[in-house]
Enzyme design. Structure first.
Site, mmCIF file in Angstrom:
data_model
loop_
_atom_site.group_PDB
_atom_site.id
_atom_site.type_symbol
_atom_site.label_atom_id
_atom_site.label_comp_id
_atom_site.label_asym_id
_atom_site.label_seq_id
_atom_site.Cartn_x
_atom_site.Cartn_y
_atom_site.Cartn_z
ATOM 1 N N LYS A 22 0.834 -1.202 0.000
ATOM 2 C CA LYS A 22 0.000 0.000 0.000
ATOM 3 C C LYS A 22 0.868 1.250 0.000
ATOM 4 C CE LYS A 22 -3.737 -0.421 2.453
ATOM 5 N NZ LYS A 22 -4.319 -0.651 3.791
ATOM 6 N N ARG A 91 -2.875 3.571 8.424
ATOM 7 C CA ARG A 91 -3.267 2.408 7.613
ATOM 8 C C ARG A 91 -2.212 1.312 7.644
ATOM 9 N NH1 ARG A 91 -4.618 4.906 1.803
ATOM 10 N NH2 ARG A 91 -5.877 3.007 1.699
ATOM 11 N N GLY A 100 -8.213 -6.645 4.376
ATOM 12 C CA GLY A 100 -9.092 -6.652 5.542
ATOM 13 C C GLY A 100 -8.554 -7.442 6.725
ATOM 14 N N MET A 102 -5.745 -6.799 8.531
ATOM 15 C CA MET A 102 -5.184 -5.984 9.602
ATOM 16 C C MET A 102 -6.040 -4.728 9.774
ATOM 17 S SD MET A 102 -1.153 -6.571 9.061
ATOM 18 C CE MET A 102 -1.269 -6.105 7.357
ATOM 19 N N ARG A 335 -3.455 -1.210 -6.547
ATOM 20 C CA ARG A 335 -2.583 -2.392 -6.578
ATOM 21 C C ARG A 335 -2.958 -3.191 -7.809
ATOM 22 N NH1 ARG A 335 -5.635 -4.584 -1.458
ATOM 23 N NH2 ARG A 335 -7.656 -4.732 -2.439
ATOM 24 N N HIS A 451 -6.223 -40.428 -0.305
ATOM 25 C CA HIS A 451 -6.315 -41.280 -1.489
ATOM 26 C C HIS A 451 -7.316 -40.692 -2.477
ATOM 27 C CE1 HIS A 451 -7.976 -44.690 -3.830
ATOM 28 N NE2 HIS A 451 -6.698 -45.052 -3.885
ATOM 29 N N ARG A 571 2.662 -48.065 -16.646
ATOM 30 C CA ARG A 571 2.691 -49.097 -15.596
ATOM 31 C C ARG A 571 2.081 -50.368 -16.162
ATOM 32 N NH1 ARG A 571 -0.083 -44.929 -13.760
ATOM 33 N NH2 ARG A 571 0.795 -43.507 -12.192
ATOM 34 N N ARG A 626 7.432 -49.648 -17.720
ATOM 35 C CA ARG A 626 8.033 -50.104 -16.470
ATOM 36 C C ARG A 626 7.694 -51.571 -16.241
ATOM 37 N NH1 ARG A 626 6.309 -47.427 -10.867
ATOM 38 N NH2 ARG A 626 4.422 -48.628 -11.257
ATOM 39 N N GLU A 759 14.327 -44.131 -7.184
ATOM 40 C CA GLU A 759 13.247 -43.915 -6.219
ATOM 41 C C GLU A 759 13.613 -44.408 -4.833
ATOM 42 O OE1 GLU A 759 9.737 -46.024 -7.528
ATOM 43 O OE2 GLU A 759 10.931 -47.613 -8.430
ATOM 44 N N SER A 778 14.660 -42.185 -14.402
ATOM 45 C CA SER A 778 13.390 -41.493 -14.207
ATOM 46 C C SER A 778 13.131 -41.450 -12.704
ATOM 47 C CB SER A 778 12.266 -42.237 -14.934
ATOM 48 O OG SER A 778 11.039 -41.605 -14.678
ATOM 49 N N GLY A 780 11.272 -41.519 -9.535
ATOM 50 C CA GLY A 780 9.961 -41.881 -9.008
ATOM 51 C C GLY A 780 9.807 -41.142 -7.694
ATOM 52 N N THR A 781 9.348 -39.898 -7.790
ATOM 53 C CA THR A 781 9.406 -39.045 -6.598
ATOM 54 C C THR A 781 8.366 -39.424 -5.553
ATOM 55 O OG1 THR A 781 8.138 -37.421 -7.847
ATOM 56 C CG2 THR A 781 10.518 -37.065 -7.657
ATOM 57 N N ASN A 782 7.355 -40.227 -5.921
ATOM 58 C CA ASN A 782 6.420 -40.679 -4.882
ATOM 59 C C ASN A 782 7.142 -41.616 -3.911
ATOM 60 O OD1 ASN A 782 4.545 -39.285 -6.334
ATOM 61 N ND2 ASN A 782 3.516 -41.084 -7.165
ATOM 62 N N ASP A 783 7.762 -42.673 -4.460
ATOM 63 C CA ASP A 783 8.499 -43.592 -3.589
ATOM 64 C C ASP A 783 9.721 -42.922 -2.985
ATOM 65 O OD1 ASP A 783 7.436 -46.191 -3.115
ATOM 66 O OD2 ASP A 783 7.538 -46.562 -5.267
ATOM 67 N N CYS A 846 8.735 -39.106 -13.126
ATOM 68 C CA CYS A 846 7.419 -39.641 -13.438
ATOM 69 C C CYS A 846 6.538 -39.726 -12.197
ATOM 70 C CB CYS A 846 7.535 -40.995 -14.111
ATOM 71 S SG CYS A 846 8.315 -42.244 -13.086
ATOM 72 N N TYR A 866 12.869 -34.120 -19.056
ATOM 73 C CA TYR A 866 11.413 -34.092 -19.204
ATOM 74 C C TYR A 866 10.718 -34.318 -17.867
ATOM 75 C CZ TYR A 866 11.429 -39.214 -18.948
ATOM 76 O OH TYR A 866 11.581 -40.500 -18.523
HETATM 77 P P1 ADP Z 1 -7.625 -2.035 3.844
HETATM 78 O O1 ADP Z 1 -6.248 -2.476 3.659
HETATM 79 O O2 ADP Z 1 -8.417 -2.915 4.736
HETATM 80 O O3 ADP Z 1 -8.304 -1.739 2.529
HETATM 81 P P2 ADP Z 1 -7.211 0.806 4.103
HETATM 82 O O4 ADP Z 1 -5.970 1.269 4.742
HETATM 83 O O5 ADP Z 1 -7.223 0.848 2.627
HETATM 84 O O6 ADP Z 1 -7.562 -0.648 4.643
HETATM 85 O O7 ADP Z 1 -8.337 1.737 4.708
HETATM 86 C C1 ADP Z 1 -9.646 1.377 4.965
HETATM 87 C C2 ADP Z 1 -10.595 2.367 4.319
HETATM 88 O O8 ADP Z 1 -10.325 3.692 4.706
HETATM 89 C C3 ADP Z 1 -10.484 2.345 2.813
HETATM 90 O O9 ADP Z 1 -11.770 2.426 2.263
HETATM 91 C C4 ADP Z 1 -9.697 3.566 2.509
HETATM 92 O O10 ADP Z 1 -9.983 4.074 1.241
HETATM 93 C C5 ADP Z 1 -10.131 4.523 3.594
HETATM 94 N N1 ADP Z 1 -9.092 5.504 3.869
HETATM 95 C C6 ADP Z 1 -7.828 5.235 4.212
HETATM 96 N N2 ADP Z 1 -7.116 6.377 4.340
HETATM 97 C C7 ADP Z 1 -7.949 7.389 4.058
HETATM 98 C C8 ADP Z 1 -7.785 8.804 4.002
HETATM 99 N N3 ADP Z 1 -6.615 9.380 4.212
HETATM 100 N N4 ADP Z 1 -8.853 9.522 3.677
HETATM 101 C C9 ADP Z 1 -10.038 8.935 3.435
HETATM 102 N N5 ADP Z 1 -10.257 7.627 3.470
HETATM 103 C C10 ADP Z 1 -9.220 6.837 3.777
HETATM 104 MG MG MG Z 2 -7.800 -0.553 1.144
HETATM 105 MG MG MG Z 3 7.726 -46.485 -7.303
#
Ligand code: ADP
Ligand code: MG
Ligand code: MG
Length: 894
Positions: A22, A91, A100, A102, A335, A451, A571, A626, A759, A778, A780-783, A846, A866
């Site tokens: 981020k 953040r 979501g 952390m 991202r 299995h 086999r 084999r 193997e 060849s 035989g990575t299972n055995d 194999c 191969y």
């Molecule tokens: P997560 O990683 O869970 O998406 P974020 O750090 O992106 O958490 O933040 C949670 C929410 O808060 C997001 O919707 C983000 O856009 C909003 N947010 C974060 N920083 C700001 C900011 N400076 N101003 C307004 N909204 C923010």
């Molecule tokens: Mg976010």
């Molecule tokens: Mg074998």
């Protein structure tokens, strides 16, 4: 000097290790000149130091203060200033996106005084109190540890009192009341007051985000995604912008193209008068992004332009967060976006067409697991409803059929044209016919490496295993769900092996266009064309050949359609089953050489036909056959069963059946404590006269037959379970004798390379010697995995592998992904020493690992010639072999 804090102007996209994804991307957007509220990022170094010692590292807080001052100077007001407060967000953001998992705290800097100032400068009391109640709520739960549900409850109660359908119907007065209630809650729960000092709020919020790295949610997520526990998170501190300032404000999320299909265009949701996560939290109904064009055409136009800039710059699908504050657009996050497998292929192809990425780069952006998913039919997601149960998604795809509870019934119904789902507590090799007959396999026990899971994946069959909510009662021919629903034999159910769920009735199925393409070569548009291009490029760049494990002409033909360049493992034990069991019994029970030879002579023409058909299906390509590998008693009836039969006959006073009695004796005699380590593999050939000769003769005569028919047979003879070069030398002499014999008789020269499986650890460690007698190796990575770890696979997977995975002994089963440090080391030794003896030694693998993406990368790097895998995995292996050959090695996956 160590540095812990970086302004947005100092960071870059490639600094995610230090700044988190981020923070790095906010810096990158700043560099691109996009409208990003100013801010700075406290590095993951600081977090790691904090987590190690429990205290902020020296100098961190001074650095934060310095950056805060700069932020204040730029804004012309101070954090929490009474008459016009600067507010901040704090953040979280790790190297790998953990959506979501952390914490984030918004509106830092508000207190009983500054909330009034904010009301005044903004001209909106409601906005000011709404922001304050958000701060108290987020700070209370994230930093002070109060259960978030308590705040929710207070909010719901107030809404009830005011008859307010949603938060927008609460006015400034209500929100002020809510703030009081929240503060009271905090006092009761923690014995402490909500801190009024903005500086203290900031400091504690930063440390709380650090600590959230080790929160339960985050840990569970990391385990599942194989993200290391020691990376730590960065913390980004940023000036707040406000989407909750009225109808001309709002916040939204967007993708630069459709993450489900990859199609270009603008996708996203917008929520007017909202802050932060409101838009994804489902508190009110969002509007589609297109609606923004009407609401605020100016911001909409800018957003479009920024998204185009981002996609061009990142050269990939981007996902973004934005906020509009009184008609001004702000970018808050971007991202490279997560996407479905279909979208991954489509986007890679499209970006290549647009000249944005090279063919190599396009290939690096798709992967084998995604391709495997696209090969299976799927359920129409909208049409499935509530599942009967969930389990482990063991083998992807979707299937519909009548529930049946044993193998025999599955075979019977399937033969009558009915589609069935085999439901078992867990499967054993005896269930194989039923598994083959069924559309899907559902078990209540066992994990991804049980299995059922392994066999189903190998066959490309849908499988959900370990659905522990189900009580399977094979005797009563039914299963019961946790909710008490009873599903009797014959009831139609739907199994989603990609999601790991079982549904009642027949869910709507959508055929896999990609599978049709692989089967027929018919190249339509859309995702199919995209997959075709990725595979073509992979074939063009890969060094590894891809062969298939196939025991029948049908499998051989399918493998060939899927692009296999030969058979790496044929086999022969399957050729001793069914009707032929009787002949095998006769061979085992033979009293003298003549009897044994008769039995073997009867097997010979059958074997010859097997090989002739397979060589025809693979004409022109190598077929590695084999020699018989499993212990012979596997072909005899079960000891207890026999004993009961004989005893019952005796009890009825009948004459004992001499054949039955002889069998019983033989089975008793041949009993082994550890059959896996007993009389099998090359050992059989050395002690059972005539067996190898018969098999080799069948191969040689098949080669003669194919040659006479104008074909180009390339049979290779492979000796299993060799541990010492002496074993191979003896066996090799016998093989060569028979080949020469058949050549002489027929006048057709028969040249079959003779090689061995590696193997056993001893084979790997003495590979230099073994290569004196072997033209190919060849693995035989299972055995080899079983014998290196001392694991009996069938036992350990059922008994304790789930505990081992939970405890982190290994992140994935070594039977799924090659154990590079242990088994892999043996592979490297054997490759090096084998080639030192015989530079032109052909080397392949194999075991099941031959079709596992990460393992394919390892085999490429180790210099194998191969990989060989089940026919359904051949396209996956082709793709991954191509990716492994890319400059930089593609992405071997974490
Ligand atoms: P997560 O990683 O869970 O998406 P974020 O750090 O992106 O958490 O933040 C949670 C929410 O808060 C997001 O919707 C983000 O856009 C909003 N947010 C974060 N920083 C700001 C900011 N400076 N101003 C307004 N909204 C923010
Ligand atoms: Mg976010
Ligand atoms: Mg074998």
């Amino acid at each position: 000097m160590v540095r812990y804090v970086y302004d947005f102007h100092e960071g870059r996209r490639d600094m995610a290790d230090l700044l988190g994804g981020k923070g790095a991307n906010l810096a990158e957007m700043t560099r691109l000149g996009l409208p990003v509220p100013p801010g700075f990022t406290v590095s993951t170094d600081a977090c790691r130091a904090f987590l190690a010692t429990g205290a902020e590292p020296d100098g961190m807080s001074a650095e934060v203060s310095r950056h805060l001052s700069a932020l204040e100077a730029g804004a012309g007001r101070r954090l929490g200033q009474r008459d016009d407060p600067l507010l901040l967000s704090v953040r979280s953001g790790a190297r790998f996106s953990m959506p979501g998992m952390m914490e984030t705290v918004l509106d830092i800097g508000l207190n009983d005084g500054s909330v009034l100032g904010l009301a005044k400068v903004s001209g909106s009391e409601r906005f000011a109190w709404d922001s304050y109640r958000r701060l108290v709520q987020m700070f209370g739960s994230t930093v002070m540890g109060v259960d978030g549900a308590l705040f929710e409850r207070a909010m719901t109660t107030l809404k009830g009192l005011r008859d307010a359908p949603d938060d927008l119907h609460l006015d400034a007065h209500d929100l002020a009341e809510l703030v009081e209630a929240y503060k009271q809650l905090i006092r009761e729960e923690t014995g402490e007051d909500f801190p009024q000092s903005p500086a203290e709020q900031l400091r504690r919020a930063i440390l709380a985000v650090f600590a959230s790295w080790n929160g339960e949610r985050a840990r569970i997520y990391r385990r599942r995604e194989h993200i290391p526990d020691d990376l730590g998170t960065a913390v980004t501190v940023q000036r707040m912008v406000f989407g909750n300032l009225g109808a001309d404000s709002g916040s939204g999320v967007a993708f630069t193209r459709d993450p489900a299909t990859g199609r270009g265009g603008l996708y996203g949701d917008y929520l007017p008068n909202a802050q932060g996560e409101d838009v994804v939290a489902g508190i009110r109904n969002t509007v589609p992004l297109a609606e923004l064009e009407r609401l605020d055409p100016g911001s909409y136009g800018q957003l479009l332009a920024h998204m185009q800039t981002l996609e061009r710059h990142y050269r990939d699908l981007c996902d973004i967060e934005f906020t509009i504050e009184r008609g001004t657009l702000w970018m808050l996050q971007t991202r490279v976006g997560k996407r479905t497998a279909e979208a991954a292929f489509a986007i890679a192809a499209e970006l290549t067409d647009e000249g944005i990425v090279s063919a190599d780069e396009a290939l690096s952006r798709v992967d084998g697991e995604g391709l495997a998913r696209l090969m299976f039919p799927r359920f129409d997601a909208a049409a499935t409803g509530e599942p009967l149960a969930r389990g482990i998604p063991a083998s992807p795809g979707a299937a519909v059929g009548a529930a049946v509870f044993d193998s025999t019934e599955a075979v019977r119904r399937a033969a009558a044209g009915e589609k069935v789902v085999l439901v078992r507590q867990e499967t054993t090799p005896d269930d194989l016919p039923g598994m083959i007959a069924a559309q899907a396999v559902l078990t209540s026990r066992g994990g991804k490496t049980s299995h059922a899971a392994v066999v189903a994946r190998g066959m490309g069959k849908v499988c959900v295993c370990g659905a522990e909510e189900l009580t399977v009662d094979p005797a009563a021919r039914r299963f019961t769900t946790r909710a008490g629903t009873v599903v009797a034999e014959g009831t139609v159910i739907s199994v989603d092996g990609s999601a790991g769920a079982v549904y009642p009735g027949a869910a709507q199925l959508a055929d896999s266009a990609v599978m049709r393409f692989l089967e027929t070569g018919e190249r339509s548009a859309g995702v199919v064309a995209a997959v075709a291009r990725a595979l073509e490029h992979a074939d063009a760049v890969r060094r590894l050949e891809v062969r298939a494990n196939a025991d029948t002409p049908e499998d051989a033909r399918r493998a060939r359609r899927f692009g296999a360049q030969g058979i790496g493992l044929c086999r022969t034990e399957h050729m001793f089953l069914g009707e032929r069991r009787k002949l095998v019994e006769e061979m085992i029970l033979a009293g003298d050489d003549a009897e044994r030879e008769r039995a073997l002579a009867a097997l010979l023409p059958l074997q010859r036909q097997d090989f002739t058909d397979i060589l025809a299906a693979m004409d022109g390509l190598p077929v590695t056959i084999r020699l018989l590998d499993p212990p012979l008693h596997e072909f005899l009836p079960d000891h207890t069963e026999l004993a009961v039969r004989v005893a019952a006959a005796e009890a009825r006073g009948e004459e004992p059946d001499p054949h039955q009695q002889a069998l019983l004796e033989a089975v008793g005699r041949m009993h082994e404590e550890n059959p896996m380590l007993g009389l099998r593999g090359v050992r059989l050939g050395l002690v059972i006269p005539g067996l190898v000769a018969m098999q080799v003769r069948a191969v040689a005569e098949a080669v003669v037959a194919r040659t006479r028919a104008g074909g180009a047979p390339h049979a290779e003879i492979m000796v299993p379970l060799v541990g010492a070069v002496e074993e191979l030398r003896i066996e090799r002499a016998e093989v060569e004798r028979v080949l020469a014999e058949v050549s002489g008789e027929s006048g057709v020269p028969v040249h079959c390379p003779i090689g061995t499986m590696i193997e056993l650890p001893r084979a790997a460690l003495t590979a230099g010697r073994i290569a004196e007698e072997a033209e190919f190796f060849s693995f035989g990575t299972n055995d080899l995995t079983q014998t290196t770890w001392g694991f009996s696979r069938d036992d350990v997977e059922a008994e304790f592998f789930s505990a081992y995975l939970d405890k982190g002994v290994f992140p994935v089963s070594p039977f799924e992904a090659i154990d590079r440090d242990g088994v892999g080391r043996l592979v490297r030794i054997a490759v090096d020493e084998g080639r030192a003896t015989r530079p032109d030694l052909t080397i392949g693998v194999c075991g099941e690992h031959g079709g596992d993406p990460g393992s394919v990368h390892f085999f490429h790097a180790t210099g194998l010639d191969y990989v060989s895998c089940s026919p359904f995995r051949v396209p996956v292996a082709r793709l991954e072999a191509g990716r492994a050959a890319l400059p930089g090695g593609g992405d071997a996956g974490r």
